[in-house]
Design a protein around this motif. Sequence first.
Motif, PDB file in Angstrom:
ATOM      1  N   SER A   1     -29.263  33.476  14.845  1.00  0.00           N
ATOM      2  CA  SER A   1     -28.994  33.361  13.402  1.00  0.00           C
ATOM      3  C   SER A   1     -27.529  33.671  13.089  1.00  0.00           C
ATOM      4  CB  SER A   1     -29.937  34.242  12.582  1.00  0.00           C
ATOM      5  OG  SER A   1     -29.695  35.601  12.789  1.00  0.00           O
ATOM      6  N   SER A   2     -26.957  34.626  13.794  1.00  0.00           N
ATOM      7  CA  SER A   2     -25.548  34.949  13.602  1.00  0.00           C
ATOM      8  C   SER A   2     -24.643  33.792  14.037  1.00  0.00           C
ATOM      9  CB  SER A   2     -25.194  36.223  14.380  1.00  0.00           C
ATOM     10  OG  SER A   2     -23.839  36.535  14.222  1.00  0.00           O
ATOM     11  N   ALA A   3     -24.948  33.204  15.186  1.00  0.00           N
ATOM     12  CA  ALA A   3     -24.149  32.078  15.679  1.00  0.00           C
ATOM     13  C   ALA A   3     -24.267  30.868  14.765  1.00  0.00           C
ATOM     14  CB  ALA A   3     -24.588  31.709  17.099  1.00  0.00           C
ATOM     15  N   LEU A   4     -25.458  30.612  14.253  1.00  0.00           N
ATOM     16  CA  LEU A   4     -25.644  29.484  13.344  1.00  0.00           C
ATOM     17  C   LEU A   4     -24.892  29.697  12.034  1.00  0.00           C
ATOM     18  CD1 LEU A   4     -29.402  28.619  13.933  1.00  0.00           C
ATOM     19  CD2 LEU A   4     -27.387  27.405  14.783  1.00  0.00           C
ATOM     20  N   CYS A   5     -24.803  30.935  11.591  1.00  0.00           N
ATOM     21  CA  CYS A   5     -24.027  31.235  10.393  1.00  0.00           C
ATOM     22  C   CYS A   5     -22.552  30.897  10.625  1.00  0.00           C
ATOM     23  CB  CYS A   5     -24.203  32.701  10.009  1.00  0.00           C
ATOM     24  SG  CYS A   5     -23.444  33.131   8.433  1.00  0.00           S
ATOM     25  N   LEU A   6     -22.042  31.249  11.794  1.00  0.00           N
ATOM     26  CA  LEU A   6     -20.656  30.907  12.129  1.00  0.00           C
ATOM     27  C   LEU A   6     -20.461  29.395  12.168  1.00  0.00           C
ATOM     28  CD1 LEU A   6     -19.903  33.548  14.900  1.00  0.00           C
ATOM     29  CD2 LEU A   6     -19.061  33.529  12.548  1.00  0.00           C
ATOM     30  N   ASP A   7     -21.435  28.659  12.726  1.00  0.00           N
ATOM     31  CA  ASP A   7     -21.371  27.198  12.728  1.00  0.00           C
ATOM     32  C   ASP A   7     -21.310  26.657  11.309  1.00  0.00           C
ATOM     33  OD1 ASP A   7     -21.206  26.427  15.361  1.00  0.00           O
ATOM     34  OD2 ASP A   7     -23.224  25.575  15.469  1.00  0.00           O
ATOM     35  N   CYS A   8     -22.099  27.237  10.409  1.00  0.00           N
ATOM     36  CA  CYS A   8     -22.104  26.792   9.012  1.00  0.00           C
ATOM     37  C   CYS A   8     -20.724  26.921   8.385  1.00  0.00           C
ATOM     38  CB  CYS A   8     -23.085  27.628   8.194  1.00  0.00           C
ATOM     39  SG  CYS A   8     -24.810  27.284   8.481  1.00  0.00           S
ATOM     40  N   VAL A   9     -20.083  28.053   8.623  1.00  0.00           N
ATOM     41  CA  VAL A   9     -18.770  28.299   8.041  1.00  0.00           C
ATOM     42  C   VAL A   9     -17.760  27.305   8.611  1.00  0.00           C
ATOM     43  CG1 VAL A   9     -16.891  29.956   7.831  1.00  0.00           C
ATOM     44  CG2 VAL A   9     -19.249  30.728   7.551  1.00  0.00           C
TER      45      VAL A   9
ATOM     46  N   LYS B   1     -18.288  24.333  10.005  1.00  0.00           N
ATOM     47  CA  LYS B   1     -18.598  22.927   9.740  1.00  0.00           C
ATOM     48  C   LYS B   1     -18.879  22.657   8.257  1.00  0.00           C
ATOM     49  CE  LYS B   1     -19.415  21.735  14.297  1.00  0.00           C
ATOM     50  NZ  LYS B   1     -18.751  22.748  15.017  1.00  0.00           N
ATOM     51  N   ASP B   2     -18.779  23.668   7.409  1.00  0.00           N
ATOM     52  CA  ASP B   2     -19.031  23.543   5.975  1.00  0.00           C
ATOM     53  C   ASP B   2     -20.436  23.003   5.685  1.00  0.00           C
ATOM     54  OD1 ASP B   2     -18.246  24.073   3.387  1.00  0.00           O
ATOM     55  OD2 ASP B   2     -17.536  22.027   3.056  1.00  0.00           O
ATOM     56  N   VAL B   3     -21.419  23.600   6.362  1.00  0.00           N
ATOM     57  CA  VAL B   3     -22.828  23.277   6.176  1.00  0.00           C
ATOM     58  C   VAL B   3     -23.455  24.457   5.437  1.00  0.00           C
ATOM     59  CG1 VAL B   3     -25.006  22.835   7.394  1.00  0.00           C
ATOM     60  CG2 VAL B   3     -22.866  21.942   8.321  1.00  0.00           C
ATOM     61  N   PHE B   4     -24.370  24.193   4.496  1.00  0.00           N
ATOM     62  CA  PHE B   4     -24.975  25.277   3.715  1.00  0.00           C
ATOM     63  C   PHE B   4     -25.865  26.177   4.577  1.00  0.00           C
ATOM     64  CE2 PHE B   4     -28.715  26.665   1.144  1.00  0.00           C
ATOM     65  CZ  PHE B   4     -28.070  27.659   0.433  1.00  0.00           C
ATOM     66  N   CYS B   5     -26.767  25.586   5.355  1.00  0.00           N
ATOM     67  CA  CYS B   5     -27.713  26.398   6.115  1.00  0.00           C
ATOM     68  C   CYS B   5     -28.099  25.695   7.406  1.00  0.00           C
ATOM     69  CB  CYS B   5     -28.967  26.653   5.279  1.00  0.00           C
ATOM     70  SG  CYS B   5     -30.261  27.578   6.140  1.00  0.00           S
ATOM     71  N   LEU B   6     -28.169  26.453   8.493  1.00  0.00           N
ATOM     72  CA  LEU B   6     -28.692  25.965   9.761  1.00  0.00           C
ATOM     73  C   LEU B   6     -29.888  26.814  10.143  1.00  0.00           C
ATOM     74  CD1 LEU B   6     -25.421  25.359  11.808  1.00  0.00           C
ATOM     75  CD2 LEU B   6     -26.930  23.633  10.798  1.00  0.00           C
ATOM     76  N   TYR B   7     -30.933  26.169  10.665  1.00  0.00           N
ATOM     77  CA  TYR B   7     -32.168  26.853  11.033  1.00  0.00           C
ATOM     78  C   TYR B   7     -32.490  26.559  12.498  1.00  0.00           C
ATOM     79  CZ  TYR B   7     -37.124  27.972  11.260  1.00  0.00           C
ATOM     80  OH  TYR B   7     -38.327  28.494  11.628  1.00  0.00           O
ATOM     81  N   GLY B   8     -32.758  27.592  13.269  1.00  0.00           N
ATOM     82  CA  GLY B   8     -33.135  27.433  14.669  1.00  0.00           C
ATOM     83  C   GLY B   8     -34.563  27.886  14.897  1.00  0.00           C
ATOM     84  N   ALA B   9     -35.342  27.072  15.615  1.00  0.00           N
ATOM     85  CA  ALA B   9     -36.742  27.406  15.884  1.00  0.00           C
ATOM     86  C   ALA B   9     -37.140  26.887  17.257  1.00  0.00           C
ATOM     87  CB  ALA B   9     -37.654  26.805  14.824  1.00  0.00           C
ATOM     88  N   ASP B  10     -38.183  27.470  17.823  1.00  0.00           N
ATOM     89  CA  ASP B  10     -38.679  27.057  19.125  1.00  0.00           C
ATOM     90  C   ASP B  10     -39.424  25.726  19.076  1.00  0.00           C
ATOM     91  OD1 ASP B  10     -37.651  29.282  20.320  1.00  0.00           O
ATOM     92  OD2 ASP B  10     -39.504  30.421  20.252  1.00  0.00           O
ATOM     93  N   ARG B  11     -39.724  25.232  17.917  1.00  0.00           N
ATOM     94  CA  ARG B  11     -40.418  23.962  17.754  1.00  0.00           C
ATOM     95  C   ARG B  11     -39.787  23.230  16.577  1.00  0.00           C
ATOM     96  NH1 ARG B  11     -42.556  27.954  15.251  1.00  0.00           N
ATOM     97  NH2 ARG B  11     -43.982  27.870  13.529  1.00  0.00           N
TER      98      ARG B  11
ATOM     99  N   SER C   1     -22.947  23.662  19.068  1.00  0.00           N
ATOM    100  CA  SER C   1     -22.186  23.815  20.301  1.00  0.00           C
ATOM    101  C   SER C   1     -22.124  25.266  20.771  1.00  0.00           C
ATOM    102  CB  SER C   1     -20.761  23.288  20.083  1.00  0.00           C
ATOM    103  OG  SER C   1     -20.149  24.010  19.027  1.00  0.00           O
ATOM    104  N   ARG C   2     -22.801  26.162  20.073  1.00  0.00           N
ATOM    105  CA  ARG C   2     -22.763  27.578  20.439  1.00  0.00           C
ATOM    106  C   ARG C   2     -23.499  27.822  21.745  1.00  0.00           C
ATOM    107  NH1 ARG C   2     -18.932  30.195  17.496  1.00  0.00           N
ATOM    108  NH2 ARG C   2     -18.887  29.175  15.503  1.00  0.00           N
ATOM    109  N   MET C   3     -22.923  28.656  22.598  1.00  0.00           N
ATOM    110  CA  MET C   3     -23.502  28.936  23.909  1.00  0.00           C
ATOM    111  C   MET C   3     -24.816  29.702  23.825  1.00  0.00           C
ATOM    112  SD  MET C   3     -21.593  27.506  26.101  1.00  0.00           S
ATOM    113  CE  MET C   3     -22.037  28.255  27.647  1.00  0.00           C
TER     114      MET C   3
END
Length: 188
Positions: free
Chosen positions: A122-130, A132-142, A157-159
């Motif tokens: 969730s922390s890495a996706l927040c950095l991606d949002c900033v 790439k100027d995206v409002f929200c990114l969500y990561g899930a196992d499915r 592209s986050r490791m």
Amino acid sequence: DNFLMNVRTSSMAHVDILVGYDEEAEDILNDLLARVLTNCERTQGVVVSLQGSRVALAWNTSRVNTTHVENSQVFILLLWDCMKRLSGKMRIGLATGQVQHGTVGSNKQKYVAVLGLCVDVSSALCLDCVEKDVFCLYGADRSHPFDMIQMKKYGSSRMCIPPHMSVFSVVAHSVKEESKESMFEEDL
């Protein structure tokens, strides 16, 4: 002195509040922060940490919440509406997965602690949002379980994003205004 941890599937969010550097910036930051904290409470979430203009939130950790995915979705919808009305910006990284959670501290003062890959994602996706100027990114196992929010597949592209996790970006919400207003009696 005390360190108690439990394992549970939870939803984690990191929210970055982005404001300019003018005279109004502090007022905008305080207003947006108040909305984040109030909407977290309304959706049965807990604040894990608050540092500067970044807030970490969790659902289904210290408070049992079997509808944590739906509640985190409502949280996003509420912040989406705040963004339409205010001059500041927010970026949200959200992930659902297994975490270790509990309290750390002494008998005088305790803090909520949340550990695990879900927190890092969730922390890495927040950095991606900033970036790439995206409002929200969500990561899930499915595939994403959200039904009120329109999302599209997103390649991060986050490791630290594991290969078994799918990432989606929020593009719009499709809930009707009148049904959303009935979710909560009052809005800030």
